[in-house]
Design a protein around this motif. Structure first.
Motif, mmCIF file in Angstrom:
data_model
loop_
_atom_site.group_PDB
_atom_site.id
_atom_site.type_symbol
_atom_site.label_atom_id
_atom_site.label_comp_id
_atom_site.label_asym_id
_atom_site.label_seq_id
_atom_site.Cartn_x
_atom_site.Cartn_y
_atom_site.Cartn_z
ATOM 1 N N ALA A 156 67.343 -37.982 19.742
ATOM 2 C CA ALA A 156 67.015 -36.724 19.061
ATOM 3 C C ALA A 156 66.713 -35.629 20.068
ATOM 4 O O ALA A 156 67.130 -34.477 19.903
ATOM 5 C CB ALA A 156 65.831 -36.927 18.120
ATOM 6 N N MET A 157 65.989 -35.973 21.132
ATOM 7 C CA MET A 157 65.659 -34.970 22.152
ATOM 8 C C MET A 157 66.892 -34.559 22.957
ATOM 9 O O MET A 157 66.940 -33.458 23.493
ATOM 10 C CB MET A 157 64.546 -35.502 23.057
ATOM 11 C CG MET A 157 63.197 -35.533 22.373
ATOM 12 S SD MET A 157 61.815 -35.967 23.455
ATOM 13 C CE MET A 157 61.908 -37.754 23.443
ATOM 14 N N GLN A 159 69.613 -34.204 21.421
ATOM 15 C CA GLN A 159 70.387 -33.567 20.345
ATOM 16 C C GLN A 159 71.617 -34.389 19.956
ATOM 17 O O GLN A 159 72.661 -33.838 19.603
ATOM 18 C CB GLN A 159 70.790 -32.150 20.750
ATOM 19 C CG GLN A 159 69.607 -31.251 21.074
ATOM 20 C CD GLN A 159 70.027 -29.882 21.560
ATOM 21 O OE1 GLN A 159 70.580 -29.087 20.796
ATOM 22 N NE2 GLN A 159 69.800 -29.604 22.830
ATOM 23 N N TRP A 163 66.497 -34.805 13.732
ATOM 24 C CA TRP A 163 65.106 -35.256 13.772
ATOM 25 C C TRP A 163 64.739 -36.075 12.548
ATOM 26 O O TRP A 163 63.794 -36.865 12.586
ATOM 27 C CB TRP A 163 64.171 -34.065 13.929
ATOM 28 C CG TRP A 163 64.167 -33.513 15.324
ATOM 29 C CD1 TRP A 163 64.847 -32.422 15.779
ATOM 30 C CD2 TRP A 163 63.480 -34.052 16.459
ATOM 31 N NE1 TRP A 163 64.624 -32.243 17.135
ATOM 32 C CE2 TRP A 163 63.784 -33.224 17.567
ATOM 33 C CE3 TRP A 163 62.637 -35.146 16.648
ATOM 34 C CZ2 TRP A 163 63.275 -33.473 18.839
ATOM 35 C CZ3 TRP A 163 62.132 -35.388 17.917
ATOM 36 C CH2 TRP A 163 62.445 -34.555 18.998
ATOM 37 N N TYR A 204 57.486 -34.661 19.955
ATOM 38 C CA TYR A 204 57.999 -34.557 18.592
ATOM 39 C C TYR A 204 57.590 -33.220 17.960
ATOM 40 O O TYR A 204 58.421 -32.529 17.358
ATOM 41 C CB TYR A 204 57.488 -35.716 17.733
ATOM 42 C CG TYR A 204 57.904 -35.593 16.277
ATOM 43 C CD1 TYR A 204 59.085 -36.165 15.839
ATOM 44 C CD2 TYR A 204 57.123 -34.876 15.371
ATOM 45 C CE1 TYR A 204 59.491 -36.030 14.503
ATOM 46 C CE2 TYR A 204 57.518 -34.734 14.042
ATOM 47 C CZ TYR A 204 58.696 -35.313 13.618
ATOM 48 O OH TYR A 204 59.086 -35.162 12.306
ATOM 49 N N SER A 205 56.318 -32.876 18.083
ATOM 50 C CA SER A 205 55.812 -31.661 17.437
ATOM 51 C C SER A 205 56.464 -30.405 18.001
ATOM 52 O O SER A 205 56.671 -29.423 17.278
ATOM 53 C CB SER A 205 54.290 -31.579 17.595
ATOM 54 O OG SER A 205 53.653 -32.675 16.959
ATOM 55 N N LYS A 207 59.455 -30.434 19.131
ATOM 56 C CA LYS A 207 60.905 -30.664 18.999
ATOM 57 C C LYS A 207 61.581 -30.451 20.357
ATOM 58 O O LYS A 207 62.513 -29.642 20.514
ATOM 59 C CB LYS A 207 61.516 -29.750 17.932
ATOM 60 C CG LYS A 207 60.944 -29.983 16.535
ATOM 61 C CD LYS A 207 61.215 -31.391 16.048
ATOM 62 C CE LYS A 207 60.752 -31.614 14.607
ATOM 63 N NZ LYS A 207 59.270 -31.721 14.486
ATOM 64 N N ARG A 209 63.661 -30.563 23.692
ATOM 65 C CA ARG A 209 65.084 -30.721 23.940
ATOM 66 C C ARG A 209 65.327 -31.045 25.413
ATOM 67 O O ARG A 209 64.802 -30.367 26.299
ATOM 68 C CB ARG A 209 65.848 -29.440 23.589
ATOM 69 C CG ARG A 209 65.901 -29.116 22.109
ATOM 70 C CD ARG A 209 66.814 -27.932 21.868
ATOM 71 N NE ARG A 209 66.974 -27.634 20.454
ATOM 72 C CZ ARG A 209 67.830 -26.741 19.969
ATOM 73 N NH1 ARG A 209 68.594 -26.057 20.828
ATOM 74 N NH2 ARG A 209 67.926 -26.536 18.679
ATOM 75 N N ARG A 251 56.545 -35.577 5.557
ATOM 76 C CA ARG A 251 57.452 -34.740 6.337
ATOM 77 C C ARG A 251 57.745 -33.413 5.624
ATOM 78 O O ARG A 251 57.965 -32.384 6.273
ATOM 79 C CB ARG A 251 58.750 -35.505 6.601
ATOM 80 C CG ARG A 251 59.712 -34.821 7.561
ATOM 81 C CD ARG A 251 61.027 -35.574 7.597
ATOM 82 N NE ARG A 251 60.880 -36.897 8.166
ATOM 83 C CZ ARG A 251 61.111 -37.196 9.441
ATOM 84 N NH1 ARG A 251 61.476 -36.251 10.279
ATOM 85 N NH2 ARG A 251 60.983 -38.433 9.865
#
Length: 325
Positions: A156-157, A159, A163, A204-205, A207, A209, A251
């Protein structure tokens, strides 16, 4: 050492019961030779001071994650990267074509996804024979979407997947009450989990990259395009399904979290892991936790020459055992 006479008697009795002829002398002699050889080998490896010391060798997820970390931070050591890639390539299993968690072990989807991605980041062509074999094995096991939570968080990080494909782990978890009857608090999980989880909540918070300077991805490892994948979470039980419903519901409220509360939560998580950085021995002396802390510091705005950044980088470098090849 072996009591040869007793062993011979036991073997003769067993042979008589089974009705088989056993070459007792040769059998016992072979065992004795093996034991003596093993003892000699151990003694030959004993240090002059009287102790034994061996490298603590990790499975391929660790060197793979090191390569991923360098690309996440855009802090590339190309010479080191090539050495790590040599190691990862050498551990590809010739039978199932993926990477196990221990020598001779079964195929591990998460370790194989990370190893493949690390090798691609290091410059290996997807058309290379070993990469083709690895990719086919990964796809045969359901693709990258079937990898574990930590692997999917890394993707996810980078991309590579949305998420929504990872668990909801906001920094607000740090504000949950420590009451004995309350269902969850970070103090109620193991220290290993805490050290990994708390800086990961920050990533995570925010997001986070990955910088990923060459823009390399692994979309070819998904059986369904990541944005269209609907089954990132396997349902293993009714309780598991209940937790998933709770997580999905929580969520939905994330966009409503006020900035002051999000900032307070991130600050509390930041203070928690800064107090436990543990100098150059690293957060919890645990590689995933140390990587998460190093990356979280960057996303929190600490400059590259800040003492915390220097310390976490050195802690990670201390874990390396670099050979000539």
């Amino acid at each position: 050492m072996l009591d040869q006479n007793l062993k011979e008697l036991d073997i003769r009795n067993h042979a008589a019961q089974e009705g088989k002829a056993v070459a007792v002398d040769g059998f016992v002699s072979g065992i004795k030779h093996a034991v003596d050889a093993a003892c000699k080998s151990l003694l030959d490896r004993q240090h002059a001071e009287g102790y034994w010391c061996y490298e603590l060798e990790a499975d391929c997820t660790i060197p793979s994650e090191y390569i991923l970390m360098m690309h996440f931070m855009d802090d590339l050591d190309h010479k080191l990267q090539q050495k790590l890639a040599v190691y990862v390539r050498s551990r590809q299993d010739e039978h199932h074509n993926g990477w196990p968690l221990y020598d001779g072990g079964d195929f591990d989807i998460s370790g194989s996804v990370k190893a493949y991605y690390a090798l691609k980041l290091a410059g290996d062509s997807p058309a290379a024979e070993h990469m083709v074999r690895a990719r086919e094995a990964i796809l045969a096991h359901g693709g990258a979407a079937r990898s574990n939570v930590l692997t999917r968080l890394s993707l996810a990080m980078f991309q590579q997947l949305p998420w929504r494909g990872v668990p909801f782990i906001p920094a607000e978890i740090m504000l949950l009450p420590k009451w004995w009857w309350f269902p969850f608090h970070v103090s109620k999980v193991s220290y290993w989990s805490r050290t990994v989880m708390v800086p990961l909540m920050i990533l995570y918070s925010l997001k986070a990259r990955a910088r990923n300077p060459y823009g390399i991805g692994i979309q070819e490892l998904f059986t369904v395009p990541p944005d269209q994948e609907k089954n990132y979470f396997n349902i293993r039980s009714r309780l598991n399904l209940l937790f998933l419903y709770v997580e999905r519901t929580a969520r939905l409220f994330e966009p409503m979290v006020p900035n002051w509360l999000r900032n307070l939560s991130i600050k509390k998580a930041e203070q928690w892991f800064l107090e436990r950085l543990n100098g150059e021995d690293g957060l919890g002396a645990i590689f995933p936790a140390m990587v998460n802390a190093h990356e979280a510091l960057a996303w929190l705005g600490y400059k590259e020459d800040h003492p915390y950044r220097i310390t976490t980088r050195k802690a990670l470098q201390k874990l390396l055992v670099v050979g000539k090849d």
